[in-house]
Design a protein around this motif. Structure first.
Motif, mmCIF file in Angstrom:
data_model
loop_
_atom_site.group_PDB
_atom_site.id
_atom_site.type_symbol
_atom_site.label_atom_id
_atom_site.label_comp_id
_atom_site.label_asym_id
_atom_site.label_seq_id
_atom_site.Cartn_x
_atom_site.Cartn_y
_atom_site.Cartn_z
ATOM 1 N N SER A 218 -5.175 -0.706 -0.601
ATOM 2 C CA SER A 218 -5.834 0.578 -0.320
ATOM 3 C C SER A 218 -5.535 1.585 -1.414
ATOM 4 O O SER A 218 -6.425 2.331 -1.850
ATOM 5 C CB SER A 218 -5.366 1.129 1.034
ATOM 6 O OG SER A 218 -5.750 0.286 2.084
ATOM 7 N N TYR A 219 -4.291 1.600 -1.867
ATOM 8 C CA TYR A 219 -3.913 2.550 -2.919
ATOM 9 C C TYR A 219 -4.667 2.252 -4.214
ATOM 10 O O TYR A 219 -5.186 3.164 -4.869
ATOM 11 C CB TYR A 219 -2.409 2.481 -3.160
ATOM 12 C CG TYR A 219 -1.956 3.330 -4.324
ATOM 13 C CD1 TYR A 219 -1.832 4.710 -4.194
ATOM 14 C CD2 TYR A 219 -1.686 2.754 -5.561
ATOM 15 C CE1 TYR A 219 -1.436 5.497 -5.265
ATOM 16 C CE2 TYR A 219 -1.286 3.531 -6.635
ATOM 17 C CZ TYR A 219 -1.163 4.904 -6.482
ATOM 18 O OH TYR A 219 -0.778 5.673 -7.545
ATOM 19 N N ILE A 220 -4.752 0.981 -4.584
ATOM 20 C CA ILE A 220 -5.422 0.605 -5.834
ATOM 21 C C ILE A 220 -6.909 0.926 -5.762
ATOM 22 O O ILE A 220 -7.502 1.424 -6.725
ATOM 23 C CB ILE A 220 -5.191 -0.890 -6.131
ATOM 24 C CG1 ILE A 220 -3.725 -1.120 -6.509
ATOM 25 C CG2 ILE A 220 -6.108 -1.374 -7.250
ATOM 26 C CD1 ILE A 220 -3.356 -2.571 -6.710
ATOM 27 N N VAL A 221 -7.524 0.666 -4.618
ATOM 28 C CA VAL A 221 -8.955 0.937 -4.462
ATOM 29 C C VAL A 221 -9.240 2.433 -4.586
ATOM 30 O O VAL A 221 -10.236 2.850 -5.187
ATOM 31 C CB VAL A 221 -9.451 0.401 -3.101
ATOM 32 C CG1 VAL A 221 -10.840 0.930 -2.784
ATOM 33 C CG2 VAL A 221 -9.457 -1.124 -3.108
ATOM 34 N N GLN A 222 -8.348 3.259 -4.036
ATOM 35 C CA GLN A 222 -8.563 4.703 -4.041
ATOM 36 C C GLN A 222 -8.111 5.366 -5.333
ATOM 37 O O GLN A 222 -8.492 6.499 -5.620
ATOM 38 C CB GLN A 222 -7.812 5.338 -2.869
ATOM 39 C CG GLN A 222 -8.310 4.877 -1.508
ATOM 40 C CD GLN A 222 -7.383 5.287 -0.381
ATOM 41 O OE1 GLN A 222 -6.441 6.052 -0.593
ATOM 42 N NE2 GLN A 222 -7.642 4.776 0.813
ATOM 43 N N GLN A 223 -7.313 4.654 -6.129
ATOM 44 C CA GLN A 223 -6.722 5.248 -7.327
ATOM 45 C C GLN A 223 -7.740 5.337 -8.447
ATOM 46 O O GLN A 223 -8.427 4.367 -8.756
ATOM 47 C CB GLN A 223 -5.520 4.408 -7.773
ATOM 48 C CG GLN A 223 -4.725 5.005 -8.914
ATOM 49 C CD GLN A 223 -3.652 4.045 -9.398
ATOM 50 O OE1 GLN A 223 -3.780 2.837 -9.248
ATOM 51 N NE2 GLN A 223 -2.607 4.587 -10.004
ATOM 52 N N GLU A 224 -7.822 6.475 -9.067
ATOM 53 C CA GLU A 224 -8.713 6.642 -10.208
ATOM 54 C C GLU A 224 -8.095 5.989 -11.442
ATOM 55 O O GLU A 224 -6.952 6.247 -11.786
ATOM 56 C CB GLU A 224 -8.957 8.132 -10.476
ATOM 57 C CG GLU A 224 -9.721 8.834 -9.374
ATOM 58 C CD GLU A 224 -10.006 10.279 -9.720
ATOM 59 O OE1 GLU A 224 -9.728 10.658 -10.873
ATOM 60 O OE2 GLU A 224 -10.502 11.006 -8.852
ATOM 61 N N GLY A 225 -8.868 5.152 -12.082
ATOM 62 C CA GLY A 225 -8.373 4.489 -13.283
ATOM 63 C C GLY A 225 -7.599 3.218 -13.002
ATOM 64 O O GLY A 225 -7.380 2.416 -13.900
#
Length: 362
Positions: A218-225
């Protein structure tokens, strides 16, 4: 009094009495003798083992050489008391009485340590100010490298000891830490030049993945870049030593395991990896393969960019890259087929991969 008079016969008798009390293996007795008031007296009595020629100076060691170093101040007196007690019980178990304790007593002491660890983590996790203070200090731009190292190692130990909690509480704790921004902290840690805290960072990631992989997804999907995923990919081909590249491989395999993916994460995380990071891994292998006219290099390393001195990648790292690519073939056959078929240098890359696999298995 016996100690002041140097009466060894009586001191040896006291040792036997205390040893016998411990071997009674009674939880109620343990609670009493391992209290803050009595624990050092108990350890003192155990310094006079009649089967050991010299008197053991355990109390001096615990008082003068063991330093309780707080990376972050712990205001709860009960937590500090349990931490001290846990260390002393472990010292008694592992240093003072390892050859004397029977299996049942050893199991009881281990249970007591486990219970203390669970209580410490439970009390700390319920202290919202403590967690917020910890993360605030780790985010501070003025933090020294020494303090940063201590805080990262503390966070690592905190997450590790959380395994003492019941599973439901473990999951709640990891979700709370994720909400507080633990992955941002890990992203910063993975960029450090300090191998020890990088190793601690990868351990923290693995602990989260073993608990609930979707928290990191979830964090990676939401993280910009998607910098964290990029750091994990680069970490896999970086020679940190101590087999750390294997940890990065394990993280990426768990992260992209199609059998544990669900919902929106299933397609998005794979797309991010294939679109932004797979080229990098294939290029690492491609650039590590010398041309036919190149001179033979050392069998212990592969060369990137033709420079035999500065840009070496160990064969075991390249083997891990190949293993990850094989993992992708098994778990994402449709997606990786599209990747290679839409790449204009497909044939050359496949030849490179086969050549590398052949050289690594020779």
């Amino acid at each position: 009094m016996c100690e002041d008079l140097e009466n060894l016969d009586d001191l040896h008798m006291i040792f036997k009495l205390v040893r016998g009390i411990i071997l009674l293996n009674s939880p109620s007795i343990f609670d009493k003798i391992f209290s803050d008031e009595l624990i050092l007296d108990i350890i003192g009595a155990l310094e006079y083992d009649p089967e050991v020629a010299k008197v053991q100076k355990h109390r001096i060691f615990l008082k003068d050489h063991v330093v309780f170093k707080e990376a972050i101040p712990i205001k709860n007196i009960s937590v500090v008391s349990r931490i001290h007690q846990t260390y002393r019980i472990g010292y008694l178990k592992d240093v003072i009485l390892p050859r004397i304790l029977d299996d049942a007593t050893l199991a009881s002491l281990n249970t007591m340590i486990h219970t203390n660890n669970a209580a410490v983590i439970s009390l700390l996790k319920d202290d919202a100010c403590f967690i917020q203070d910890l993360f605030s200090r780790m985010r501070s731009p003025n933090i020294s490298m020494e303090l940063k190292r201590e805080l990262v190692l503390f966070l690592h130990e905190f997450c590790t000891l959380s395994k003492s909690l019941p599973l439901v509480q473990q999951l709640r704790l990891f979700r709370d830490l994720s909400g507080e921004g633990v992955f941002e902290i890990v992203s910063d840690v993975l960029q450090s030049q300090d191998r020890k805290i990088v190793s601690a960072g990868t351990d923290i990631v693995i602990l989260f993945l073993n608990q609930d992989p979707n928290l990191l997804r979830s964090y990676i999907v939401q993280q910009e870049g998607n910098s964290l995923l990029g750091l994990l990919v680069k970490g896999m081909v970086t020679d940190f030593g101590e087999q750390m590249h294997c940890q990065f491989l394990e993280i990426l395999r768990i992260l992209m395991d199609s059998f544990t993916m669900s919902g929106a994460h299933r397609d998005v995380i794979i797309e991010i990896f294939y679109e932004r990071h797979l080229d990098y891994l294939v290029d690492v292998i491609a650039s590590s393969c010398p041309s036919r006219s190149a001179t033979r290099t050392s069998p212990n390393s592969a060369v990137v960019g033709g420079n035999t001195e500065e840009h070496r990648i160990k064969p075991e790292i390249l083997l891990n890259v190949c293993e990850l690519l094989c993992f992708c073939v098994v778990h994402h056959p449709y997606r990786i087929n599209i990747y290679f078929n839409t790449t204009w240098y497909f044939l050359s890359r496949m030849n490179i991969l086969f050549a590398m696999l052949s050289s690594l298995t020779c």
